[in-house]
Design a protein around this motif. Sequence first.
Motif, mmCIF file in Angstrom:
data_model
loop_
_atom_site.group_PDB
_atom_site.id
_atom_site.type_symbol
_atom_site.label_atom_id
_atom_site.label_comp_id
_atom_site.label_asym_id
_atom_site.label_seq_id
_atom_site.Cartn_x
_atom_site.Cartn_y
_atom_site.Cartn_z
ATOM 1 N N VAL A 11 3.681 0.417 0.833
ATOM 2 C CA VAL A 11 2.325 -0.086 0.597
ATOM 3 C C VAL A 11 1.341 0.631 1.522
ATOM 4 C CG1 VAL A 11 0.834 -2.121 0.752
ATOM 5 C CG2 VAL A 11 3.128 -2.339 -0.218
ATOM 6 N N LYS A 14 0.803 4.181 0.285
ATOM 7 C CA LYS A 14 -0.065 4.231 -0.896
ATOM 8 C C LYS A 14 -1.525 4.018 -0.503
ATOM 9 C CE LYS A 14 3.173 5.097 -3.760
ATOM 10 N NZ LYS A 14 3.264 6.395 -4.399
ATOM 11 N N ALA A 15 -1.778 3.133 0.442
ATOM 12 C CA ALA A 15 -3.146 2.919 0.925
ATOM 13 C C ALA A 15 -3.661 4.172 1.624
ATOM 14 C CB ALA A 15 -3.191 1.722 1.863
ATOM 15 N N LYS A 18 -4.509 6.767 -0.950
ATOM 16 C CA LYS A 18 -5.773 6.432 -1.609
ATOM 17 C C LYS A 18 -6.946 6.816 -0.710
ATOM 18 C CE LYS A 18 -7.915 2.659 -1.431
ATOM 19 N NZ LYS A 18 -8.510 1.375 -1.357
ATOM 20 N N LYS A 104 -4.212 7.271 -7.550
ATOM 21 C CA LYS A 104 -3.807 6.699 -6.260
ATOM 22 C C LYS A 104 -4.206 5.228 -6.157
ATOM 23 C CE LYS A 104 -1.789 10.281 -4.831
ATOM 24 N NZ LYS A 104 -0.343 10.287 -4.788
ATOM 25 N N ASP A 107 -1.674 3.292 -8.165
ATOM 26 C CA ASP A 107 -0.419 3.202 -7.408
ATOM 27 C C ASP A 107 -0.513 2.121 -6.343
ATOM 28 O OD1 ASP A 107 0.809 5.212 -8.828
ATOM 29 O OD2 ASP A 107 0.592 6.741 -7.268
ATOM 30 N N GLU A 108 -1.603 2.156 -5.586
ATOM 31 C CA GLU A 108 -1.766 1.166 -4.527
ATOM 32 C C GLU A 108 -1.832 -0.241 -5.106
ATOM 33 O OE1 GLU A 108 -4.631 0.220 -0.728
ATOM 34 O OE2 GLU A 108 -5.571 0.812 -2.610
ATOM 35 N N TRP A 111 1.622 -1.565 -6.029
ATOM 36 C CA TRP A 111 2.398 -1.953 -4.843
ATOM 37 C C TRP A 111 1.813 -3.193 -4.176
ATOM 38 C CZ3 TRP A 111 7.143 -0.640 -3.585
ATOM 39 C CH2 TRP A 111 7.690 0.487 -4.195
#
Length: 147
Positions: A11, A14-15, A18, A104, A107-108, A111
């Motif tokens: 997580v 992913k952040a 982004k 992105k 994706d974030e 998650w």
Amino acid sequence: MKFNYAFQKVVDLKASEKNHAEMKLSSALGELQAEEQTLSRLFSDKDSLVDSIQSETVNAVSALQLQQMQDYINYIDQCIFQKRQDIQTAQVKVEEKKEHLTTKMLDEKVWMQARGKALESFQKEEMLREQNELDEMATVRFVARAR
């Protein structure tokens, strides 16, 4: 008991991805804006030169000077043409960065939703455990009073 998500590092990654994509988009937008400002300056330079030529034709100016001014206008026109191509390239780059950022962000979000579901499940289990403990305590008290 504290909630500990097994995939928290994913997580966080992913952040971070982004945020990195947001910075790249911001940079691409800055480049596009700089190209547009340069184009605007080229147009104002051309306009001032054309005004200068028009005012110079009233005065006595040699043909050589007029030719030089016309050559410079042609050069500015070439620069404008090139700058328009640069702007198109920058716009394509901005669109690519926007698409990358969108990916992105999705994706974030996926998650984060998975983390949210895991947190919700944890909270339900925690409440059930607490309720079972309270029920056990109540049963023990009831049995103790019944004796």
